[in-house]
Design a protein around this motif. Structure first.
Motif, PDB file in Angstrom:
ATOM      1  N   ARG A 125     -37.796 -20.823 -72.184  1.00 19.69           N
ATOM      2  CA  ARG A 125     -37.111 -19.534 -72.336  1.00 19.69           C
ATOM      3  C   ARG A 125     -37.421 -18.869 -73.666  1.00 19.69           C
ATOM      4  O   ARG A 125     -37.112 -17.698 -73.859  1.00 19.69           O
ATOM      5  CB  ARG A 125     -35.600 -19.709 -72.144  1.00 19.69           C
ATOM      6  CG  ARG A 125     -35.266 -19.773 -70.661  1.00 19.69           C
ATOM      7  CD  ARG A 125     -33.819 -20.029 -70.431  1.00 19.69           C
ATOM      8  NE  ARG A 125     -33.521 -21.458 -70.591  1.00 19.69           N
ATOM      9  CZ  ARG A 125     -32.398 -22.024 -70.226  1.00 19.69           C
ATOM     10  NH1 ARG A 125     -31.450 -21.291 -69.692  1.00 19.69           N
ATOM     11  NH2 ARG A 125     -32.204 -23.313 -70.371  1.00 19.69           N
ATOM     12  N   HIS A 126     -38.028 -19.608 -74.585  1.00 19.55           N
ATOM     13  CA  HIS A 126     -38.462 -19.006 -75.853  1.00 19.55           C
ATOM     14  C   HIS A 126     -39.969 -18.757 -75.879  1.00 19.55           C
ATOM     15  O   HIS A 126     -40.509 -18.367 -76.896  1.00 19.55           O
ATOM     16  CB  HIS A 126     -38.054 -19.887 -77.030  1.00 19.55           C
ATOM     17  CG  HIS A 126     -36.577 -19.935 -77.229  1.00 19.55           C
ATOM     18  ND1 HIS A 126     -35.836 -18.821 -77.573  1.00 19.55           N
ATOM     19  CD2 HIS A 126     -35.693 -20.950 -77.099  1.00 19.55           C
ATOM     20  CE1 HIS A 126     -34.563 -19.167 -77.661  1.00 19.55           C
ATOM     21  NE2 HIS A 126     -34.458 -20.446 -77.379  1.00 19.55           N
ATOM     22  N   ILE A 127     -40.637 -19.021 -74.770  1.00 17.44           N
ATOM     23  CA  ILE A 127     -42.068 -18.727 -74.685  1.00 17.44           C
ATOM     24  C   ILE A 127     -42.197 -17.348 -74.040  1.00 17.44           C
ATOM     25  O   ILE A 127     -41.687 -17.121 -72.941  1.00 17.44           O
ATOM     26  CB  ILE A 127     -42.825 -19.824 -73.907  1.00 17.44           C
ATOM     27  CG1 ILE A 127     -42.762 -21.144 -74.701  1.00 17.44           C
ATOM     28  CG2 ILE A 127     -44.281 -19.422 -73.653  1.00 17.44           C
ATOM     29  CD1 ILE A 127     -43.459 -22.318 -74.061  1.00 17.44           C
ATOM     30  N   THR A 128     -42.855 -16.450 -74.761  1.00 20.64           N
ATOM     31  CA  THR A 128     -42.858 -15.045 -74.337  1.00 20.64           C
ATOM     32  C   THR A 128     -44.180 -14.634 -73.691  1.00 20.64           C
ATOM     33  O   THR A 128     -44.369 -13.467 -73.369  1.00 20.64           O
ATOM     34  CB  THR A 128     -42.580 -14.144 -75.559  1.00 20.64           C
ATOM     35  OG1 THR A 128     -43.499 -14.521 -76.592  1.00 20.64           O
ATOM     36  CG2 THR A 128     -41.158 -14.316 -76.054  1.00 20.64           C
ATOM     37  N   ILE A 129     -45.103 -15.583 -73.511  1.00 15.05           N
ATOM     38  CA  ILE A 129     -46.386 -15.282 -72.862  1.00 15.05           C
ATOM     39  C   ILE A 129     -46.358 -15.846 -71.439  1.00 15.05           C
ATOM     40  O   ILE A 129     -45.510 -16.699 -71.143  1.00 15.05           O
ATOM     41  CB  ILE A 129     -47.564 -15.902 -73.665  1.00 15.05           C
ATOM     42  CG1 ILE A 129     -47.355 -17.417 -73.827  1.00 15.05           C
ATOM     43  CG2 ILE A 129     -47.721 -15.219 -75.029  1.00 15.05           C
ATOM     44  CD1 ILE A 129     -48.585 -18.165 -74.221  1.00 15.05           C
ATOM     45  N   PRO A 130     -47.281 -15.405 -70.563  1.00 14.62           N
ATOM     46  CA  PRO A 130     -47.263 -15.937 -69.199  1.00 14.62           C
ATOM     47  C   PRO A 130     -47.462 -17.460 -69.189  1.00 14.62           C
ATOM     48  O   PRO A 130     -48.350 -17.970 -69.876  1.00 14.62           O
ATOM     49  CB  PRO A 130     -48.457 -15.239 -68.526  1.00 14.62           C
ATOM     50  CG  PRO A 130     -48.693 -14.007 -69.342  1.00 14.62           C
ATOM     51  CD  PRO A 130     -48.321 -14.371 -70.749  1.00 14.62           C
ATOM     52  N   CYS A 131     -46.622 -18.159 -68.441  1.00 14.30           N
ATOM     53  CA  CYS A 131     -46.801 -19.615 -68.337  1.00 14.30           C
ATOM     54  C   CYS A 131     -46.262 -20.128 -67.013  1.00 14.30           C
ATOM     55  O   CYS A 131     -45.364 -19.532 -66.423  1.00 14.30           O
ATOM     56  CB  CYS A 131     -46.146 -20.338 -69.510  1.00 14.30           C
ATOM     57  SG  CYS A 131     -44.384 -20.129 -69.632  1.00 14.30           S
ATOM     58  N   SER A 132     -46.861 -21.223 -66.558  1.00 17.05           N
ATOM     59  CA  SER A 132     -46.366 -21.889 -65.353  1.00 17.05           C
ATOM     60  C   SER A 132     -45.862 -23.273 -65.757  1.00 17.05           C
ATOM     61  O   SER A 132     -46.125 -23.733 -66.870  1.00 17.05           O
ATOM     62  CB  SER A 132     -47.484 -22.007 -64.314  1.00 17.05           C
ATOM     63  OG  SER A 132     -48.520 -22.814 -64.812  1.00 17.05           O
ATOM     64  N   VAL A 133     -45.145 -23.896 -64.848  1.00 16.98           N
ATOM     65  CA  VAL A 133     -44.610 -25.222 -65.170  1.00 16.98           C
ATOM     66  C   VAL A 133     -44.873 -26.203 -64.030  1.00 16.98           C
ATOM     67  O   VAL A 133     -44.820 -25.850 -62.855  1.00 16.98           O
ATOM     68  CB  VAL A 133     -43.100 -25.143 -65.532  1.00 16.98           C
ATOM     69  CG1 VAL A 133     -42.254 -24.686 -64.363  1.00 16.98           C
ATOM     70  CG2 VAL A 133     -42.592 -26.480 -66.066  1.00 16.98           C
ATOM     71  N   GLU A 134     -45.231 -27.412 -64.432  1.00 18.49           N
ATOM     72  CA  GLU A 134     -45.464 -28.511 -63.496  1.00 18.49           C
ATOM     73  C   GLU A 134     -44.734 -29.729 -64.049  1.00 18.49           C
ATOM     74  O   GLU A 134     -44.432 -29.788 -65.239  1.00 18.49           O
ATOM     75  CB  GLU A 134     -46.967 -28.846 -63.420  1.00 18.49           C
ATOM     76  CG  GLU A 134     -47.778 -27.860 -62.615  1.00 18.49           C
ATOM     77  CD  GLU A 134     -47.502 -27.950 -61.118  1.00 18.49           C
ATOM     78  OE1 GLU A 134     -47.155 -29.040 -60.626  1.00 18.49           O
ATOM     79  OE2 GLU A 134     -47.600 -26.909 -60.450  1.00 18.49           O
ATOM     80  N   PHE A 135     -44.493 -30.684 -63.173  1.00 22.49           N
ATOM     81  CA  PHE A 135     -43.835 -31.912 -63.634  1.00 22.49           C
ATOM     82  C   PHE A 135     -44.636 -33.133 -63.226  1.00 22.49           C
ATOM     83  O   PHE A 135     -45.312 -33.143 -62.197  1.00 22.49           O
ATOM     84  CB  PHE A 135     -42.432 -32.024 -63.024  1.00 22.49           C
ATOM     85  CG  PHE A 135     -41.491 -30.993 -63.560  1.00 22.49           C
ATOM     86  CD1 PHE A 135     -40.873 -31.168 -64.782  1.00 22.49           C
ATOM     87  CD2 PHE A 135     -41.244 -29.824 -62.842  1.00 22.49           C
ATOM     88  CE1 PHE A 135     -40.005 -30.205 -65.288  1.00 22.49           C
ATOM     89  CE2 PHE A 135     -40.380 -28.856 -63.337  1.00 22.49           C
ATOM     90  CZ  PHE A 135     -39.773 -29.053 -64.568  1.00 22.49           C
ATOM     91  N   ILE A 136     -44.519 -34.129 -64.093  1.00 23.97           N
ATOM     92  CA  ILE A 136     -45.139 -35.413 -63.807  1.00 23.97           C
ATOM     93  C   ILE A 136     -44.051 -36.438 -64.103  1.00 23.97           C
ATOM     94  O   ILE A 136     -43.222 -36.205 -64.987  1.00 23.97           O
ATOM     95  CB  ILE A 136     -46.399 -35.561 -64.694  1.00 23.97           C
ATOM     96  CG1 ILE A 136     -47.563 -36.125 -63.921  1.00 23.97           C
ATOM     97  CG2 ILE A 136     -46.132 -36.310 -65.960  1.00 23.97           C
ATOM     98  CD1 ILE A 136     -48.900 -35.848 -64.562  1.00 23.97           C
ATOM     99  N   CYS A 137     -43.986 -37.485 -63.344  1.00 29.42           N
ATOM    100  CA  CYS A 137     -42.955 -38.488 -63.641  1.00 29.42           C
ATOM    101  C   CYS A 137     -43.624 -39.819 -63.928  1.00 29.42           C
ATOM    102  O   CYS A 137     -44.386 -40.337 -63.102  1.00 29.42           O
ATOM    103  CB  CYS A 137     -41.978 -38.611 -62.474  1.00 29.42           C
ATOM    104  SG  CYS A 137     -40.600 -39.697 -62.851  1.00 29.42           S
ATOM    105  N   LEU A 138     -43.371 -40.324 -65.115  1.00 29.80           N
ATOM    106  CA  LEU A 138     -43.933 -41.598 -65.541  1.00 29.80           C
ATOM    107  C   LEU A 138     -42.795 -42.545 -65.841  1.00 29.80           C
ATOM    108  O   LEU A 138     -41.727 -42.120 -66.259  1.00 29.80           O
ATOM    109  CB  LEU A 138     -44.762 -41.415 -66.818  1.00 29.80           C
ATOM    110  CG  LEU A 138     -45.926 -40.448 -66.757  1.00 29.80           C
ATOM    111  CD1 LEU A 138     -46.512 -40.277 -68.153  1.00 29.80           C
ATOM    112  CD2 LEU A 138     -47.006 -40.944 -65.805  1.00 29.80           C
ATOM    113  N   SER A 139     -43.058 -43.797 -65.667  1.00 29.50           N
ATOM    114  CA  SER A 139     -42.043 -44.780 -66.009  1.00 29.50           C
ATOM    115  C   SER A 139     -42.685 -45.871 -66.841  1.00 29.50           C
ATOM    116  O   SER A 139     -43.721 -46.407 -66.471  1.00 29.50           O
ATOM    117  CB  SER A 139     -41.481 -45.365 -64.722  1.00 29.50           C
ATOM    118  OG  SER A 139     -40.782 -46.542 -65.019  1.00 29.50           O
ATOM    119  N   SER A 140     -42.082 -46.174 -67.989  1.00 27.28           N
ATOM    120  CA  SER A 140     -42.634 -47.278 -68.778  1.00 27.28           C
ATOM    121  C   SER A 140     -41.559 -48.231 -69.275  1.00 27.28           C
ATOM    122  O   SER A 140     -41.866 -49.334 -69.666  1.00 27.28           O
ATOM    123  CB  SER A 140     -43.424 -46.749 -69.979  1.00 27.28           C
ATOM    124  OG  SER A 140     -42.587 -46.024 -70.838  1.00 27.28           O
TER     125      SER A 140
END
Ligand code: IMP
Ligand code: MG
Length: 179
Positions: A58-73
């Motif tokens: 919400r503080h990034i003012t340029i175009p951006c997309s979001v993806e998620f990755i789930c890791l477990s360690s």
């Protein structure tokens, strides 16, 4: 996993909600300047980064997309096992993209090292890391971190997305757990 989360057993507030909010704003502004004109792909590492990522974005003012990755360690303990498993992968192609990994905390560096090796094989245009917290004393493998919210001492912390056995993610501050 615990059957329920007890009242916070917090020994110390390490970083207040206000300090987190103002630093996250600064990071968003810095990232927006650095990636101006370059559409950004944020990759959140689940689960720990989800609150940080939501505020940061919400503080990034340029175009951006979001993806998620789930890791477990950690497998529920408080020390990295060094064995990283990918539980959920990206849903869109990261090749040729400006990729910024968003992490909650870099501790031994093993998780991030695994993730960076994995993402490099998909040939992004660039690959950088933004972490809310950094515990440099605990590093076992060097990892290049471009953006750091706070450097913290070698203590196990919870809150603002970080958990102990799935509890305390909902705290608005970063606290040290009573052990
Ligand atoms: P690393 O592989 O040792 O760098 O561990 C990174 C991951 O372990 C982070 O993404 C967190 O999910 C978890 N982790 C490391 N330190 C802490 C902590 O102090 N509190 C909660 N989770 C932690
Ligand atoms: Mg994590």
């Amino acid at each position: 996993m615990r059957s329920h989360c007890a009242e916070p057993e917090i020994k110390e507030i390490l970083i207040s909600r206000e300090k987190i909010q103002s630093r996250v704003r600064e990071l968003g502004e810095e990232i927006s300047r650095d990636y101006a004109g370059k559409p950004l792909m944020l990759i959140g590492v689940l689960k720990g980064s989800f609150i940080f990522l939501a505020d940061l974005m919400r503080h990034i003012t340029i175009p951006c997309s979001v993806e998620f990755i789930c890791l477990s360690s950690y497998e529920g303990g408080t020390e990295s096992t060094g064995i990283v498993r990918m539980l959920l992968d990206l849903r869109s192609d990261s090749s040729g993209r400006e990729v910024l990994i968003v992490e909650d905390i870099v501790d031994s560096g093993l998780t991030l090292n695994y993730l960076m090796d994995n993402l490099r094989t998909r040939h992004p245009a660039s690959l950088e890391v933004c972490t809310l917290l950094n515990k440099p004393e605990e590093r076992k493998i060097p990892v290049p971190v471009k953006y750091t919210g706070f450097e913290i001492p070698n203590k196990f912390v919870v809150g603002y997305g970080l958990d102990f056995q799935e509890c305390y993610r909902n705290l608005s501050y970063i606290g040290v757990l009573k052990v």
